[in-house]
Design a protein around this motif. Structure first.
Motif, PDB file in Angstrom:
ATOM      1  N   GLN A  26      -9.376   2.587   1.499  1.00  0.00           N
ATOM      2  CA  GLN A  26      -8.120   2.748   2.237  1.00  0.00           C
ATOM      3  C   GLN A  26      -6.898   2.553   1.343  1.00  0.00           C
ATOM      4  O   GLN A  26      -5.888   3.245   1.506  1.00  0.00           O
ATOM      5  CB  GLN A  26      -8.081   1.784   3.424  1.00  0.00           C
ATOM      6  CG  GLN A  26      -9.143   2.065   4.487  1.00  0.00           C
ATOM      7  CD  GLN A  26      -8.995   3.422   5.144  1.00  0.00           C
ATOM      8  OE1 GLN A  26      -7.914   3.803   5.569  1.00  0.00           O
ATOM      9  NE2 GLN A  26     -10.098   4.169   5.234  1.00  0.00           N
ATOM     10  N   VAL A  82      -9.552   7.426   8.477  1.00  0.00           N
ATOM     11  CA  VAL A  82      -8.315   6.712   8.152  1.00  0.00           C
ATOM     12  C   VAL A  82      -8.227   5.503   9.078  1.00  0.00           C
ATOM     13  O   VAL A  82      -8.325   5.630  10.307  1.00  0.00           O
ATOM     14  CB  VAL A  82      -7.089   7.626   8.333  1.00  0.00           C
ATOM     15  CG1 VAL A  82      -5.800   6.857   8.062  1.00  0.00           C
ATOM     16  CG2 VAL A  82      -7.193   8.837   7.399  1.00  0.00           C
ATOM     17  N   SER A  83      -8.061   4.328   8.499  1.00  0.00           N
ATOM     18  CA  SER A  83      -8.088   3.109   9.296  1.00  0.00           C
ATOM     19  C   SER A  83      -6.788   2.907  10.065  1.00  0.00           C
ATOM     20  O   SER A  83      -5.736   3.486   9.718  1.00  0.00           O
ATOM     21  CB  SER A  83      -8.335   1.894   8.399  1.00  0.00           C
ATOM     22  OG  SER A  83      -7.177   1.592   7.631  1.00  0.00           O
ATOM     23  N   THR A 134      -4.122   1.659   7.811  1.00  0.00           N
ATOM     24  CA  THR A 134      -3.536   2.688   6.953  1.00  0.00           C
ATOM     25  C   THR A 134      -2.487   3.494   7.712  1.00  0.00           C
ATOM     26  O   THR A 134      -1.413   3.793   7.175  1.00  0.00           O
ATOM     27  CB  THR A 134      -4.643   3.598   6.394  1.00  0.00           C
ATOM     28  OG1 THR A 134      -5.442   2.840   5.478  1.00  0.00           O
ATOM     29  CG2 THR A 134      -4.066   4.805   5.673  1.00  0.00           C
TER      30      THR A 134
END
Length: 327
Positions: A134, A166-167, A170
């Motif tokens: 990330q 995508v976290s 993020t």
């Protein structure tokens, strides 16, 4: 042609990831059929006239990876010119950016801006997806955004990026960048859509959340998402747009909720065809319903059409959509 832009978020509503139209056969010595800009413009104008808030050109559905640099510019600039001549000045256009190199992503974005796009929809770099953490994703998007001539959106499509997700952290960090103005999540995790849409640390007037699936439209828009970038709307724009308008209006009355539920069922059922057949199915639907394009499908390896009788097998779902479209 260049459209003057600033780092503003795209408008809320339904965007269409339009397929790229090709002629029926190659013109020697070319090995593949050329772009059909006339059909592209015809379809874009139809969408603009029927409730669609904006277009995504050259995304995954638009087969950007199958086009040359010159063809990508020709397509965007041709659509921009056609929309302008039809009276749709400054109509919202996002341009897909589907490459892993920072420098090449900036090249795509510069070309898109020069051709008339206002935003870049930038795919997460996934060739080495299993090794991409990330922190590196955050740095990659920051480098691209810092030097991009137009604002960008984060495009998370795990199906074509070796399952990169995508976290939430993020999204929160990148949403603070002045030139990162939204995201498109093309995956089934509704919780991620809702959490990013409701995150109190994000300025949602400057960072918009879109889903890639019309199946999620009602649920996510009711909880703050900006809309969808949806393939079914390429065939039935008025119905998908009507669903968005009802879901976005506040307060949601009992009567509106009943219609939202009716429309969401019809849309979700028809989306099963798009989920199964993808680009080939979307192009078949556009041809069958709107009589635009042809039945040649995309470029190799996506060339071809549905098997004989397959479109007809979806008649229950598509007939229901047709009736709603005509209301």
């Amino acid at each position: 042609m260049t459209v003057v832009t600033s780092s503003i978020a795209p408008p809320e509503g339904v965007f269409v990831p339009v397929p790229t139209f090709f002629k029926s056969s190659p013109v020697p010595p070319a090995l593949q059929a050329p772009l059909d800009i006339e059909a592209q413009i015809q379809h874009s104008i139809h969408l603009a006239k029927n409730g669609i808030r904006g277009l995504v050109l050259l995304g995954s559905t638009g087969e950007a990876i199958h086009l040359s640099r010159e063809e990508r510019f020709e397509l965007i600039s041709g659509v921009r010119k056609g929309l302008t001549e039809a009276g749709f000045l400054d109509y919202p256009i996002m341009a897909g950016v589907l490459t892993n190199s920072v420098d090449e992503a900036l090249e795509w974005l510069a070309d898109a801006e020069r051709a008339g796009a206002q935003w870049g929809l930038v795919l997460a770099p996934g060739y080495f997806g299993a090794a991409a953490n990330q922190e590196n994703l955050q740095e990659w998007y920051t480098l691209v955004a810092d030097s991009s001539p137009i604002p960008i959106l984060i495009y998370n499509y795990p199906g074509v990026t070796n399952n990169i997700i995508v976290s939430l952290e993020t999204y929160t960090k990148l949403a603070a960048h002045p030139k990162i103005v939204g995201c498109k999540m093309s995956h089934g995790n509704v919780s991620h859509h809702v959490q990013v849409s409701l995150d109190p640390t994000i300025d949602h007037s400057k960072f918009r959340v879109f889903s890639g699936f019309g199946q999620q439209l009602g649920p996510i828009v009711l909880f703050g998402a900006a809309g969808v970038i949806d393939g079914l709307a390429a065939i039935y724009p008025r119905t998908v747009s009507r669903l968005f308008d009802l879901a976005a209006k506040r307060p949601v009355t009992p009567e509106a909720l009943s219609e939202i539920q009716l429309l969401q069922f019809a849309v979700s059922r028809a989306e099963e065809m798009v989920g199964k057949w993808g680009i080939v199915g979307i192009k078949e639907g556009i041809y069958q319903v709107l009589k635009i394009g042809n039945l040649q499908g995309g470029r190799l390896p996506l060339k071809g059409r549905m098997p004989k009788g397959e479109w007809e097998s979806w008649s229950v779902a598509m007939d229901a959509m047709k009736k709603l479209e005509e209301v």
